[in-house]
Design a protein around this motif. Structure first.
Motif: not given
Length: 442
Positions: A176-181
């Motif tokens: 699974x994939x996600x974005x971090x800021x």
């Protein structure tokens, strides 16, 4: 004014410089200049008063301090001079966002791991100082995953630690994939993003599964072979699958019982059971076999299946046991569509042929009706009558004595017009235009 902000505009005053010379006249007149290459300049205000101004862009991350050397020279002879060094500090402004070391981060996690495990630690670089370089981390909204990322992992906003919130199962979720800021604490705050790919690593947590028609350990399956079977005779084939992947799903087949069996062998990779040699009178008639299927994981997991091989006298005695395996009915396929079109086409052609045949038959029947039309009676100058139909013609000739006459019958097809008529009362021959003579006997 020290320090000077690194975003100071050109022309910003940094210092005021005053020069004094106790000589009089020409010997007391002075000139002032900066030696060396620095982003500053001197501007004369009044006589011996000067201003030190910014004359270029400043970047604290490149040079945080400047030593400005100012030299004053009088106009006497010989000329005398003095030098003074002014130290100018450059202060930081928030002009650099936090920067991740790479735009894409791959995190590898073993399945079945404990909840709360730190699977990765995020780090950023910021060339600024103090609060301008202090980053906080947060998720960016993403609709790529059907399950919210916040239910699977959590991020410590201060330290950047990514912590698992559940135990992952490779067979259910492989990646699974996600974005971090990352956002700094400067004014105004600056930020940057990174994509994190979480890849779940497979563990050997699934045992092999025996496929139909054979079941796992607990039920005995029977197979029959003839007594005359040669070496290499095919007995059965065991098939199995493993839900794991890689080496954890690499299966091998072995005969575990009976020990020391010298009549049967099994292919380690194929699962085919065959005879090793011909039968002998000393061999048993029934051979219980236990097949073990093992994977290549660590630790290795296995499954077993029992097969009872029965030796019969001849191949005629072998009764094949049909095991009904449920077959999933496919939905309406293209093959069924083509078959339906073919059947419809043949039916249409058959109906058209049948209609054409009936039409031709009816047409011929109408023509045959004309053959049975009303008879035609024709008179001739000699007093004879011709009675004709489609299939027969009758010529009736009367003599002067009407009580006596000859009847001559001609079956179809019609004879020629000028054909001769043959009398039936004595063998004499007459033409159609002749009158038959009187006879005593008709």
């Amino acid at each position: 004014m020290s320090p000077v902000k690194e975003d100071a505009e050109i022309g910003t005053a940094v210092a005021m410089v005053t020069i004094t010379d106790n000589d009089g006249g020409k010997n007391g007149l002075t000139n002032c200049k900066i030696t060396g290459s620095v982003p500053f300049k001197l501007k004369s205000n009044y006589k011996n008063y000067y201003s030190l101004l910014v004359d270029g862009s400043l970047d604290r991350e490149s040079v945080s301090q400047f030593n400005v050397s100012i030299t004053a020279t009088d106009e006497g002879s010989p000329s005398l001079s003095s030098t003074r060094v002014i130290t100018v500090q450059v202060s930081d402004v928030n002009d650099n966002p936090p920067r991740f070391l790479e735009p894409l981060i791959n995190v590898y996690v073993k399945e079945n791991g404990p909840i709360g495990t730190t699977i990765h630690k995020l780090t950023t670089l910021d060339s600024d100082l103090n609060e301008n370089a202090k980053a906080t981390y947060s998720f960016l909204d993403s609709n790529r995953n059907s399950v919210p990322v916040s239910t699977m992992v959590n991020i410590n906003s201060e330290t950047g630690d990514i912590v698992s919130l559940q135990s992952f199962n490779y067979e259910e979720l492989k990646t699974f994939q996600f974005k971090v800021q990352a956002t700094d604490s400067g004014v105004p705050p600056l930020s940057s993003n990174v994509t994190v790919n979480v890849l779940v690593l497979d563990e050997n947590d699934n045992s092999p599964t025996i496929l139909a028609p054979y079941s796992e350990h607990g039920s005995v399956n029977s197979e029959s072979i003839p007594y005359s079977a040669e070496a290499g005779y095919f007995v059965a084939k065991i098939r199995a699958v493993d839900a794991d992947s890689g080496y954890n799903a690499l299966l091998s087949y072995h005969l575990s019982e009976p020990k020391g069996n010298n009549l049967f062998r099994i292919g380690t990779s194929t699962g085919e059971i065959r005879t090793k040699r011909r039968m002998s009178d000393n061999d048993l008639k029934t051979h219980p076999l236990v097949v073990m299927v093992s994977d290549n994981g660590e630790p290795s997991l296995s499954a077993t299946v029992s097969i009872e091989v029965v030796v019969v006298e001849s191949t005629a005695d072998i009764q094949t046991q049909f095991r009904h395996v449920p077959i999933k009915e496919d939905s309406f396929s293209d093959l069924n569509l083509y078959l339906l079109i073919g059947i419809a086409s043949v039916s249409v052609i058959f109906l058209l042929s049948l209609i054409s045949l009936i039409a031709v038959k009816c047409h011929r029947t109408d023509g045959s009706f004309s053959r049975y039309s009303a008879p035609m009676i024709t008179t001739h100058p000699d007093g004879s009558w011709s009675y004709s139909k489609a299939t027969q013609q009758y010529d009736v000739c009367f003599s002067s004595d009407t009580l006596k006459s000859d009847v001559v019958v001609f079956p179809g097809p019609f004879p020629p017009v000028d054909g001769e008529l043959i009398s039936i009362n004595g063998g004499d021959t007459f033409t159609r235009t002749q009158t038959l003579p009187n006879k005593d006997k008709t």
